[in-house]
Scaffold this active site. Structure first.
Site, PDB file in Angstrom:
ATOM      1  N   LYS A 154       0.975  -1.429   0.103  1.00 33.00           N
ATOM      2  CA  LYS A 154       0.058   0.012  -0.051  1.00 33.00           C
ATOM      3  C   LYS A 154       0.746   1.456  -0.092  1.00 33.00           C
ATOM      4  CE  LYS A 154      -3.533  -2.610   2.178  1.00 33.00           C
ATOM      5  NZ  LYS A 154      -3.980  -3.181   3.366  1.00 33.00           N
ATOM      6  N   GLN A 183      -5.150  -2.405   9.626  1.00 33.43           N
ATOM      7  CA  GLN A 183      -4.637  -3.797   8.967  1.00 33.43           C
ATOM      8  C   GLN A 183      -5.257  -4.805   9.402  1.00 33.43           C
ATOM      9  OE1 GLN A 183      -3.020  -3.652   5.757  1.00 33.43           O
ATOM     10  NE2 GLN A 183      -3.430  -5.939   6.015  1.00 33.43           N
ATOM     11  N   ASP A 217     -11.661   1.271   3.391  1.00 29.34           N
ATOM     12  CA  ASP A 217     -11.611  -0.287   3.353  1.00 29.34           C
ATOM     13  C   ASP A 217     -12.970  -0.780   3.320  1.00 29.34           C
ATOM     14  OD1 ASP A 217      -9.525  -1.697   3.210  1.00 29.34           O
ATOM     15  OD2 ASP A 217      -9.284  -2.160   5.338  1.00 29.34           O
TER      16      ASP A 217
END
Ligand code: NAP
Length: 278
Positions: free
Chosen positions: A48, A92, A115
């Site tokens: 990322k 994460q 997300d």
């Protein structure tokens, strides 16, 4: 059989994205929070970071020790929610068991939830409203669109019902007028169902789980699975034996994987626009 080439589509989307962000007068800001030192998570965060840097985004990687308290994590997320230079925030996964992943996820402002996993954004997706959508399902839709594979009226079979992939993908497909069957570990006669699919999407996490006898002639097959084996990455589809039956198929690696990270970058831009409008 034609390949659904995620690397090629990723490059095209990256180029379009670069042109869009040139028009913005400050760098877009993405923050990734990691708890602990899980090596796989570190690899994903690095991927990322690399793409964010390529696009000129401001990238912050905030690391917490394995034993961080939920309270401290929520305080940090709240600070980031209130920081105008932070457009997107993600935590994460997985996070340690003593933390409630749902609570942590839902602490992120829905406007910055790149997300797409907060209850608010998931709810909006189910209701067919415009919202931030989880990156992997969004990548699957984008790949199909690039290759002009219309899902309307098609029978789409999805194997795997996770919050990350299967469930949001089912909603996206329904919103785009597909007929959807969502399968999981308790589905009976799986092969009978998968064989009837016009479009078969597999997100199970078991290498070569989908064999030749489970796929109908001419099907479009999208393999989301990624397993790390001794000789490299392997998908959920037995590619060597299945591919000759398909009209289109994604390779692993090089199919859905490259799409996921670029969709995250698109979501950061969308999050920025959301916040400008609010
Ligand atoms: P997950 O949360 O473990 O979900 C797996 C799903 O597969 C569950 O719904 C499970 O059913 C179902 N399943 C397991 N065994 C099955 C069986 N024998 N028959 C039918 N269904 C079965 O996994 P995930 O997070 O969705 O990820 C799936 C795979 O995609 C993994 O390999 C992951 O690494 C990969 N992935 C790739 C990307 C990418 O960018 N390409 C992104 C995300 C994930 P139950 O619900 O009944 O347990």
């Amino acid at each position: 059989m034609k390949l659904l080439d995620g690397k090629k589509v990723k490059e095209k989307i990256l180029n379009d994205l670069k042109k869009e962000i040139e028009k913005i007068d400050r760098p877009l800001g993405l923050v990734v929070i990691q708890v602990g030192e899980d090596p796989a998570s570190s690899v994903y965060v690095r991927q990322k970071e690399k793409m964010a840097e390529l696009l000129g985004y401001t990238f912050r990687h905030i690391k917490f020790p394995e034993d961080v308290t939920e309270k401290d994590l929520l305080i940090e997320i709240n600070n980031l929610n209130n920081d105008d230079l932070v457009d997107g925030i993600l935590v994460q996964m997985p996070i340690p068991k003593h933390l409630n992943a749902k609570v942590v996820q839902n602490a992120i402002s829905p406007y910055k939830d790149v997300d797409g996993l907060t209850d608010i954004n998931m709810g909006k997706l189910v209701h067919g409203e415009d919202t931030l959508v989880p990156c992997t399902p969004k990548g699957v839709m984008s790949l199909l669109k690039y290759y002009k594979i219309d899902v309307e009226g098609k029978h789409v079979v999805i194997v795997g019902r996770s919050d990350l992939v299967g469930k949001p993908l089912a909603s996206l497909m329904i919103n785009n007028h597909a007929t959807v069957t969502l399968c999981h570990s308790r589905s009976r006669d799986l092969a009978k169902i998968t064989k009837k699919a016009d479009i078969l999407v597999v997100a199970v996490g078991k290498p070569k789980f989908i064999t030749e006898d489970m796929v109908g002639d001419g099907a479009v097959v999208i393999d989301v699975g990624i397993s790390r084996l001794e000789n490299g990455l392997c998908g959920d589809v037995d590619y060597d034996n299945v591919s000759s039956k398909c009209s289109y198929i994604t390779p692993v690696p090089g199919g859905v994987g490259p799409m996921t990270v670029v969709m995250l970058m698109l979501n950061v831009l969308e999050a920025y626009k959301n916040q400008m409008g609010n």
